[in-house]
Design an enzyme around this catalytic site. Sequence first.
Site, short mmCIF file in Angstrom:
data_model
loop_
_atom_site.label_atom_id
_atom_site.label_comp_id
_atom_site.label_asym_id
_atom_site.label_seq_id
_atom_site.Cartn_x
_atom_site.Cartn_y
_atom_site.Cartn_z
N TYR A 57 0.71 -1.19 -0.03
CA TYR A 57 -0.13 0.08 0.01
C TYR A 57 0.93 1.05 -0.05
O TYR A 57 0.48 2.54 -0.15
CB TYR A 57 -0.91 0.00 1.36
N HIS B 280 0.46 -11.28 1.77
CA HIS B 280 -0.55 -10.72 1.23
C HIS B 280 -1.24 -11.73 0.22
O HIS B 280 -2.55 -11.77 0.13
CB HIS B 280 0.18 -9.74 0.39
#
Length: 291
Positions: A58, A116
């Site tokens: 991110y 992730h």
Amino acid sequence: MLDRNGVNMSIPTITLRGGIELPAVGFGTYQLRAKSGATEIKNAINNGYRLIDTAYNYENEGTVGQAIKIANVSRDQLIISSKLPGRYHEYQAALDAIEESLYRADLDYFDLYLIHWPNPMKDHYVEAWQALLEAKKRGLIRAAGVSNFLPEHLDRLEEETGELPEVNQVEIHPLFSQAKQRQYDRDHEIVTEAWSPLGGAGKKLSQPIRDLPLIKQLAHKYHKDGGQIMLRWEYQLGVIPLPRAKSSNHQQANLDLFDFQLTAAEMDAITDLDQPDARVSGQDPRTHLEL
């Protein structure tokens, strides 16, 4: 119950196998960056969110760390979660990435750290999982989990390491309820978190999910908005939704879920909105490559 700042602190919690309590609703930070992002995340914390979800990819772990510094809540009252990117699945690279994440956020530890994506085509996710378990032993993280892992990936982690994740964060919304995945997680004492809990327009729809007739009907009945209906549905499924909201009003609304209850028939009706292959981004964990 309100705290001294007038924040609603009556959010239920879900306890992980290792004993850590997660709030029943968390705050997603995807695309919240820089000064404005830090302000928005700070506002979310001050509005009552205690579970803050970020990720290495991110590119905002530093933003989250700054928000923690300027919020009116002490670090030990927060659950901070981040995620390992696919390019660092090899064992030592994973450990280095976790430390780098902590440096970026200026934190001593993460409460929760996830892989992730499994990236099965690269086939290093077991190695990455072993690194997370080592990071936990070293005190870098308090709980280890995964994101977007399917049952076959989870089975392999257990077969090769003897330990399953405490959390699996997957895409869940009314068009993609993931019943089999949720059941697997529940059967194996894995807490399911939901990313994209409010969904998108859907591949076969011309309007957002919140504007579907059923959602609007229930919103009218309970004097709520469509987003609150969807988040309440997820909460009653036993899932922890992670909505993102920039405005303070929307942040507060997404926590206003605990003064009503959907009936069993209403829960089933929302689940029946399921569509084949209704992933928001079309990312299938069997083939998706995240680096």
